[in-house]
Design an enzyme around this catalytic site. Structure first.
Site, short mmCIF file in Angstrom:
data_model
loop_
_atom_site.label_atom_id
_atom_site.label_comp_id
_atom_site.label_asym_id
_atom_site.label_seq_id
_atom_site.Cartn_x
_atom_site.Cartn_y
_atom_site.Cartn_z
N ASP A 429 -0.08 -2.84 -13.52
CA ASP A 429 -0.14 -3.28 -12.23
C ASP A 429 0.02 -1.97 -11.21
O ASP A 429 -0.01 -0.87 -11.96
CB ASP A 429 1.51 -4.00 -12.13
CG ASP A 429 1.64 -4.52 -10.76
OD1 ASP A 429 0.74 -4.91 -10.10
OD2 ASP A 429 2.74 -4.63 -10.10
N GLU A 432 -4.33 -0.05 -8.25
CA GLU A 432 -5.57 -0.11 -7.44
C GLU A 432 -6.28 1.37 -7.09
O GLU A 432 -7.37 1.34 -6.87
CB GLU A 432 -5.24 -0.71 -6.15
CG GLU A 432 -5.04 -2.30 -6.21
CD GLU A 432 -3.82 -2.64 -7.06
OE1 GLU A 432 -3.01 -2.00 -6.80
OE2 GLU A 432 -3.73 -3.76 -7.80
N ASP A 501 -0.54 -11.23 -6.18
CA ASP A 501 0.35 -11.75 -5.73
C ASP A 501 -0.06 -12.97 -4.71
O ASP A 501 -0.18 -12.87 -3.73
CB ASP A 501 1.14 -10.65 -4.79
CG ASP A 501 1.80 -9.77 -5.78
OD1 ASP A 501 1.98 -9.88 -6.88
OD2 ASP A 501 2.06 -8.55 -5.22
C1 GLC Z 1 3.73 -6.62 -7.95
C2 GLC Z 1 2.94 -7.34 -8.95
C3 GLC Z 1 3.93 -8.51 -9.41
C4 GLC Z 1 5.06 -7.81 -9.89
C5 GLC Z 1 5.80 -6.94 -8.89
C6 GLC Z 1 6.87 -6.03 -9.77
O1 GLC Z 1 4.02 -7.22 -6.85
O2 GLC Z 1 1.67 -7.88 -8.56
O3 GLC Z 1 3.18 -9.23 -10.37
O4 GLC Z 1 6.15 -8.87 -10.39
O5 GLC Z 1 4.92 -5.88 -8.43
O6 GLC Z 1 6.55 -5.35 -10.50
#
Ligand code: GLC
Length: 815
Positions: A429, A432, A501
């Site tokens: 995650d 980017e 998200d």
């Molecule tokens: C980001 C991710 C999400 C995750 C969060 C905490 O928002 O996109 O999926 O739950 O971070 O790690």
């Protein structure tokens, strides 16, 4: 055309760019042409009969590997061509296309040999051509199109799947981060959805794929373009009669695909950038995820509850709270005093566990991973040579410099050790890369050598590459599973993508339908949205409708944000749970079909979730249809997109279609209104398909090797031949590459009242294989007997039992 009003779109303003106007010299090369113009060089290289690459140098030098997207030698296939010159132009001619290099004024056009356009340089109001114009490292080009034409692709983009009429930026963005999105929401008129990063029209998103299709109207033919450039890009399709492609840096390298058919173009694009790797079978099961501060007991209890409540589930996910102070590759010892024990018990219960790993390494002298990174000198630097620091969950964080092999190898080792402690996969995650309130632009790559812009869009690709290579080095027999939020062209080689998200809102439920299909035709077959919605509270009806269709998408994961209401399969009461259970069980029963669709994707690049335009591009009705899709080649899914809906409109494309729920056989090429009672969404099987299914849904795919596989035969209304496939292997290793599989092709032939299913098999089987029979279930006819290899089989249990342990057969019956 006139430029869009300033402030309305963050695309590059190119009025002052210097246009390349005249070609000074042209010579032939073994693959095409080399031209001199404006003290630069232009190269036309044939990649295939119907694919050409065009490059323009900077400073007279070509960048031969501009990004990490292309993974093959594009000029390795033989191509026959001839070159013809006349006064105005030099033409490169193959059996499928003609590339015209016009000399003065300079322009570059590609046509098919029948004269239809692939790309044509556009002229502005003064008649000046814009084949290529450049200013301060950026470049732009303009092409002709018609207002009625359609545009598809560009990977993970918001809004309608036909991109015509809108402009897009390629810049990997953490969509819910107001700092990162500010420049894109700024200056928008009130009410413009692009000014709201929670809207289904916000742009840009997490993933950048500079590949799109241009469909000509009314012919329906497709051409495509892949610009191999990782810098910030803009794709403007808002003008009526032209489109414009611009990049903020790097060189111009474009692959132009003459088509005219979308599947063949995608085959070529994924030949260049790679295909979705065969996934482990368990990764196609149901995944339960939630950002929550679980204890190890709570995680085990969730596992047990799925089993007790008879909800099949293969994977449990741990979000950032499992870590010690958000330090990657650590465990919170208070909440998880015995992680190995927990993992072992979950494994006994048929679960795989996946943990999140963000690239941000906590700036924390004394923390082993941070210290190692400094010692090995593998963190990104600033121009002055400092370690770049951004803000992620642990506060100040350093970022591995994945552009270097050393950083990728280090990261691969860390991930391999983490997985070997009992995990099944890795969730990437914030790649980017997301840097919170600190701007990312001071982060440089290649030991400080390269600007941020050069590799920003490729950061996630390189992170996934390092992770995959590390896992494969440590566990060469095991297929890998990585889920990534960001990505670039080629990400499909290493990781699945989820769509980041989203919101627990009906419009976001739809967004995943269109976005998933856009991903699929852009090379990424393994995609899915957070089922139930991530941000905001879900509710019974939304969750139910989301699960009904989410179980029929390639990647099937329930996920939500911390602080929201529970969103487990049982969270909205028994009535919802009962229907959700049926949806999950249908997915599990379909796993042989879904798995076979993934194997096809890994061989040909074709999507698993496919917009109707992929298989029916010459049917103009489907151009703007993005609220239904095909799941694999043979199932049509029409999700319910509104609360309170008791019916919805469905378009059935050519062919005939069996209503999954009622068995009714419907002729295609028409709209119909399908009932949508709470317990089902419209679902249809293609007439002529043979859909393999498990007879019962297992609780988990782990060690599930059934003795019987059902073959659902959907009798077509018309005469013809249809091909379907079933691939069976161990679902975990690469042994199938050496033939440890049964790969069965079914040819169904209808001729008048006679239906024959011819099954031929490749492969020599595998140790776990246990199948002893097929159970043939006929839909759309009720034969009392079936002849199998000359012997008559009568109906039992609603079908025909055919003893079969991996051999070919011929079954025929009368309808
Ligand atoms: C980001 C991710 C999400 C995750 C969060 C905490 O928002 O996109 O999926 O739950 O971070 O790690």
């Amino acid at each position: 055309m006139t430029d869009p009003p300033k402030g309305e779109s963050p695309v590059l303003q190119t009025d002052h760019y210097i246009r390349f106007e005249r070609v000074d010299s042209v010579e032939e090369t073994p693959r095409g042409l080399l031209a001199g113009l404006h003290r630069e060089q232009l190269r036309v290289d044939l990649v295939a009969d119907d694919v050409v690459r065009v490059k323009i140098s900077r400073g007279g030098v070509f960048d031969e590997s501009p990004t990490f997207a292309v993974c093959t030698d594009p000029l390795s296939r033989p191509v026959e061509f001839r070159v013809e010159r006349d006064e105005d132009r030099v033409r490169v001619i193959t059996s499928s296309m003609v590339v015209s290099l016009w000399l003065d004024p300079f322009r570059l056009d590609v046509h098919r040999t029948d004269g239809t356009p692939v790309v044509e340089t556009a002229a502005d109001e003064q008649g000046r051509y814009w084949a290529y114009a450049t200013l301060n490292d950026s470049f732009t080009l303009r092409r002709r199109c018609r207002q009625e034409d359609a545009v598809f692709g560009l990977g993970e983009k918001s809004g309608r799947h036909n991109r015509k009429g809108r402009d897009f930026t390629l810049w990997n963005t953490d969509v819910l981060n107001e700092h990162e999105t500010a420049e894109f929401t700024a200056g928008k008129e009130p009410g413009d959805p692009r000014g709201d990063r929670t809207s289904v029209d916000f742009d840009p998103f997490y993933v950048s794929i500079p590949f799109f299709y241009h469909q000509s109207y009314p012919a329906g033919t497709m051409a495509a373009s892949f610009v191999d450039n990782g810098y910030r890009g803009s794709y403007e399709f808002s003008a009526k009669d032209e489109y414009r492609i611009s990049f903020a840096g790097g060189q111009y390298t474009e692959y132009i695909f003459a088509g005219p058919d979308m599947p063949a173009i995608l085959g070529d694009y994924t030949w260049l950038t790679g295909r979705t790797a065969p996934p482990p079978l368990w990764a196609l099961g149901y995944h339960q995820c939630r950002w929550f501060d679980y204890s190890q007991e709570a995680v085990e209890a969730i596992g047990k509850r799925h089993r007790d409540n008879d909800i099949p589930c293969d994977a449990l996910w741990l979000d950032i709270e499992y870590m010690d102070g958000y330090r990657v590759f650590t465990w919170n010892k208070e909440r998880f005093p015995d992680a190995p024990g927990m993992l072992a018990r979950l494994s006994d219960d048929g679960y795989r566990v996946i943990t999140i790993i963000d690239p941000g390494v906590k700036f924390d002298p004394g923390y082993e991973v941070f210290d190692q990174g400094l010692e090995r000198d593998v963190f990104c630097k600033t121009e002055g040579g400092d370690t770049y620091i951004g803000q992620v969950w642990p506060g100040n964080t350093a970022f591995p410099d994945f552009v270097t092999e050393e950083a990728r190898a280090w990261w691969g080792e860390l991930n391999a050790a983490h997985v070997q402690s009992g995990l099944a996969g890795i969730w990437n995650d914030m790649n980017e890369p997301a840097t919170g309130a600190i701007r990312a632009n001071a982060m440089r790559f290649g030991n400080g050598k390269y600007s941020h812009e050069r590799y920003h869009n490729q950061y996630a690709l390189l992170m996934a590459m390092g992770t995959t290579e590390g896992l494969l080095k440590a566990m060469p027999e095991q297929r890998t599973f990585i889920l990534s939020r960001a990505g670039f062209a080629g990400i499909q080689r290493y990781a699945a993508n989820w769509m980041g998200d989203n919101f627990s809102r009906w419009d976001h439920l739809w967004l995943g339908v269109a976005m998933g299909s856009g991903f699929g035709i852009s090379g990424q077959a393994f995609v899915g949205a957070d089922i139930g919605g991530f941000a905001g509270n879900s509710n019974a009806e939304l969750f139910l409708r989301w699960m009904q269709y989410g179980t029929l998408t390639p990647f099937c994961r329930n996920h939500s944000e911390i602080g929201n209401v529970d969103q487990y399969a049982w969270a909205f009461g028994d009535a919802v749970q009962d229907i959700v259970r049926e949806a999950v069980k249908l997915r599990y029963r379909l796993l042989p079909y879904i798995y076979s669709a993934f194997i096809r994707a890994s061989e040909t690049g074709e999507p698993v979730q496919r917009p109707l335009v992929f298989d029916h591009q010459y049917d103009a009705t489907v151009r703007d249809l993005d609220d239904q899709y095909l799941f694999g080649t043979d199932l049509l899914v029409a999700p319910v997109l509104e609360p309170g809906a008791t019916s919805r409109q469905v378009y059935l494309p050519a062919g005939d279609w069996h209503d999954w729920h009622t068995g009714e056989v419907l002729r295609g090429s028409r709209f119909l209104v399908a009932p949508t009672p709470m317990d089902r969404i419209p679902l249809y099987a293609r007439g002529g398909a043979v859909i393999p299914m498990w007879a019962q849904a297992p609780a988990t795919t782990k060690e599930h090797h059934p003795e019987v596989v059902e073959l659902h035969v959907f009798v077509p209304l018309a005469d013809g031949t249809h091909t379907s496939r079933l691939v069976e292997d161990d679902g975990l290793t690469f042994a199938a590459r050496e033939g440890a599989c049964y790969d069965t092709t079914f040819n169904l032939i209808r001729s008048g009242g006679a239906v024959t299913v011819d099954a031929s098999v490749e492969g020599r089987g595998y140790p776990e294989f246990a199948r002893q029979a097929f159970h043939l279930v006929v839909h759309g006819a009720s034969p009392s007997a079936v002849t199998v290899d000359g012997a008559e089989v009568v109906a039992t249990e609603g079908g025909f039992r055919i003893p079969n342990a991996g051999n070919g057969f011929r079954a025929s019956f009368e309808v």
